[in-house]
Design a protein around this motif. Structure first.
Motif, PDB file in Angstrom:
ATOM      1  N   THR A  78      99.346  76.843  52.749  1.00  0.00           N
ATOM      2  CA  THR A  78     100.339  76.256  53.649  1.00  0.00           C
ATOM      3  C   THR A  78     100.068  74.784  53.898  1.00  0.00           C
ATOM      4  OG1 THR A  78      99.106  76.898  55.639  1.00  0.00           O
ATOM      5  CG2 THR A  78     100.797  78.421  54.848  1.00  0.00           C
TER       6      THR A  78
ATOM      7  N   PRO B 211     108.753  75.989  67.872  1.00  0.00           N
ATOM      8  CA  PRO B 211     107.440  76.626  67.864  1.00  0.00           C
ATOM      9  C   PRO B 211     106.901  76.826  69.272  1.00  0.00           C
ATOM     10  CG  PRO B 211     107.557  74.805  66.286  1.00  0.00           C
ATOM     11  CD  PRO B 211     108.776  74.732  67.152  1.00  0.00           C
TER      12      PRO B 211
ATOM     13  N   GLN C 283     108.333  83.435  57.330  1.00  0.00           N
ATOM     14  CA  GLN C 283     108.378  83.223  58.781  1.00  0.00           C
ATOM     15  C   GLN C 283     107.440  84.210  59.441  1.00  0.00           C
ATOM     16  OE1 GLN C 283     112.301  83.224  60.490  1.00  0.00           O
ATOM     17  NE2 GLN C 283     111.558  83.515  62.573  1.00  0.00           N
TER      18      GLN C 283
ATOM     19  N   THR D  21     110.433  72.580  61.113  1.00  0.00           N
ATOM     20  CA  THR D  21     110.303  72.405  62.559  1.00  0.00           C
ATOM     21  C   THR D  21     111.686  72.360  63.178  1.00  0.00           C
ATOM     22  OG1 THR D  21     110.208  70.017  62.314  1.00  0.00           O
ATOM     23  CG2 THR D  21     108.113  71.183  62.362  1.00  0.00           C
TER      24      THR D  21
ATOM     25  N   VAL E  40      98.243  74.773  58.964  1.00  0.00           N
ATOM     26  CA  VAL E  40      98.023  75.659  60.109  1.00  0.00           C
ATOM     27  C   VAL E  40      96.896  76.641  59.814  1.00  0.00           C
ATOM     28  CG1 VAL E  40     100.390  75.480  60.901  1.00  0.00           C
ATOM     29  CG2 VAL E  40      99.773  77.297  59.310  1.00  0.00           C
TER      30      VAL E  40
ATOM     31  N   HIS F  93     106.754  72.869  55.891  1.00  0.00           N
ATOM     32  CA  HIS F  93     106.823  73.403  57.243  1.00  0.00           C
ATOM     33  C   HIS F  93     108.143  73.001  57.874  1.00  0.00           C
ATOM     34  CE1 HIS F  93     104.843  73.646  61.507  1.00  0.00           C
ATOM     35  NE2 HIS F  93     105.717  74.594  61.289  1.00  0.00           N
TER      36      HIS F  93
ATOM     37  N   LEU G  93     101.149  83.026  66.616  1.00  0.00           N
ATOM     38  CA  LEU G  93     101.454  82.042  65.583  1.00  0.00           C
ATOM     39  C   LEU G  93     102.951  82.055  65.341  1.00  0.00           C
ATOM     40  CD1 LEU G  93     100.384  80.026  63.483  1.00  0.00           C
ATOM     41  CD2 LEU G  93     100.196  81.937  61.872  1.00  0.00           C
ATOM     42  N   SER G  94     103.575  80.887  65.454  1.00  0.00           N
ATOM     43  CA  SER G  94     105.008  80.753  65.215  1.00  0.00           C
ATOM     44  C   SER G  94     105.203  79.724  64.117  1.00  0.00           C
ATOM     45  CB  SER G  94     105.718  80.319  66.495  1.00  0.00           C
ATOM     46  OG  SER G  94     107.110  80.212  66.283  1.00  0.00           O
ATOM     47  N   LEU G  95     105.705  80.175  62.974  1.00  0.00           N
ATOM     48  CA  LEU G  95     105.752  79.302  61.812  1.00  0.00           C
ATOM     49  C   LEU G  95     106.832  79.775  60.857  1.00  0.00           C
ATOM     50  CD1 LEU G  95     104.197  77.021  60.169  1.00  0.00           C
ATOM     51  CD2 LEU G  95     102.999  78.909  59.061  1.00  0.00           C
ATOM     52  N   ARG G  96     107.580  78.853  60.323  1.00  0.00           N
ATOM     53  CA  ARG G  96     108.501  79.185  59.243  1.00  0.00           C
ATOM     54  C   ARG G  96     108.535  78.019  58.272  1.00  0.00           C
ATOM     55  NH1 ARG G  96     113.949  77.268  59.640  1.00  0.00           N
ATOM     56  NH2 ARG G  96     114.256  75.950  61.482  1.00  0.00           N
ATOM     57  N   GLY G  97     108.824  78.312  57.022  1.00  0.00           N
ATOM     58  CA  GLY G  97     108.841  77.245  56.047  1.00  0.00           C
ATOM     59  C   GLY G  97     109.204  77.723  54.666  1.00  0.00           C
TER      60      GLY G  97
ATOM     61  N   GLN H 237     100.475  77.356  69.845  1.00  0.00           N
ATOM     62  CA  GLN H 237      99.719  78.171  68.912  1.00  0.00           C
ATOM     63  C   GLN H 237      98.353  78.508  69.484  1.00  0.00           C
ATOM     64  OE1 GLN H 237     101.349  79.075  66.303  1.00  0.00           O
ATOM     65  NE2 GLN H 237     102.987  77.582  66.213  1.00  0.00           N
TER      66      GLN H 237
END
Length: 290
Positions: free
Chosen positions: A280, A3, A86, A289, A275, A287, A35-39, A6
């Motif tokens: 979420t 990540p 993502q 990471t 977030v 999430h 915003l950097s997010l994946r899950g 943010q």
């Protein structure tokens, strides 16, 4: 994916009132300059209409190729398997979480036709979606965007209705603890055949009554684990009305793609981590990471 730092996330949540609240649970807007997010998204008790104006955003069934990476909109019905999402870079999304029966009155497409797919708004609603999408993108404020979306939904739902027994069935299954034969018991209460109830559920909810009961049980288990991560799996198994842990693990893995133990470990490590995006925070989002 590591990540990046943010930026602050602006989140606006709106609960509709009046007639719209019969079909819509929540309208929401999320924006961040970075915003950097994946899950992994766990199945919910909502259908959804979502609009994306992000630099990069993708969502797809677990293990599928990325989809919906560009600007646009899409619908999804009740899911019975996890999906992946993502986002990276500038983020702006908004949408609506629908009541379980909200998809058909909005689209005039039987809910079961959506299956486990994320279907483009244009494919479902045709040419009306383009001017709506443009208006949402051009509106300058979150409030303005949600006002536009709420007016659109109100117009689409005018004179919409669903059979009263669908409301009753939904309430009955929520109010009564699971037991073998509960769907048969529901049919007796409603004085309709199981075939008729199944047809109505598939049209309005997209699932059979049996599948919907399984989804309800899964959501109850995730909620219970989020509220009490210290509860042993043995106690949780019997608290949730499962015959044994093998049955519980089998159902949980089918909906979440992981065991209850793995999910509980995540909850313990990230309890109530969020977030700022709708759904979420636990228990609906895992999430990823690293």
């Amino acid at each position: 994916m590591t990540p990046h730092p943010q930026e602050p996330v602006q989140t606006v949540i709106r609960r509709p009132t009046g007639a719209l609240s019969l079909f819509v649970d929540t309208l929401w807007f999320v924006q961040s300059d970075r915003l950097s997010l994946r899950g992994t998204n766990l199945p919910m008790l909502h259908g959804e209409l979502m609009f994306n104006f992000s630099e990069f955003f993708s969502i797809q069934p677990l293990g599928a190729q990325p989809a919906n990476t560009g600007h646009g909109s899409w619908f999804s019905g009740l899911q019975t398997a996890p999906s992946q999402s993502q986002t990276a870079g500038r983020h702006e999304t908004l949408g609506v979480l629908l009541k379980p029966w909200g998809l058909f009155p909005l689209t005039n497409v039987p809910a079961h036709a959506f299956g486990q797919l994320f279907v483009s708004g244009e494919a479902v609603l045709g040419p009306v979606i383009a001017p709506l999408t443009d208006a949402l993108q051009q509106a300058r404020s979150a409030t303005g965007k949600l006002d536009i979306l709420e007016r659109f939904l109100s117009d689409r739902y005018v004179d919409s209705d669903i059979p009263a027994y669908v409301h009753y069935a939904h309430s009955f299954l929520h109010r009564h603890p699971f037991r073998n034969g509960i769907v048969t018991e529901l049919c007796r209460h409603l004085r309709i055949s199981r075939k008729s109830l199944t047809g109505a559920f598939r049209k309005y909810l997209g699932l059979s009554p049996g599948q919907y009961v399984r989804l309800l049980r899964f959501r109850a288990a995730t909620d219970a684990m989020a509220a009490r991560p210290d509860l042993s799996l043995t106690d949780l198994t019997y608290q949730q009305g499962f015959f044994d842990q093998a049955h519980f693990i089998h159902l949980f893995r089918a909906f979440a793609g992981m065991t209850p133990g793995a999910y509980r470990s995540f909850i313990r490590a990230h309890q109530q981590a969020s977030v700022g995006l709708p759904e979420t925070s636990s228990p609906s989002f895992i999430h990823h990471t690293g």
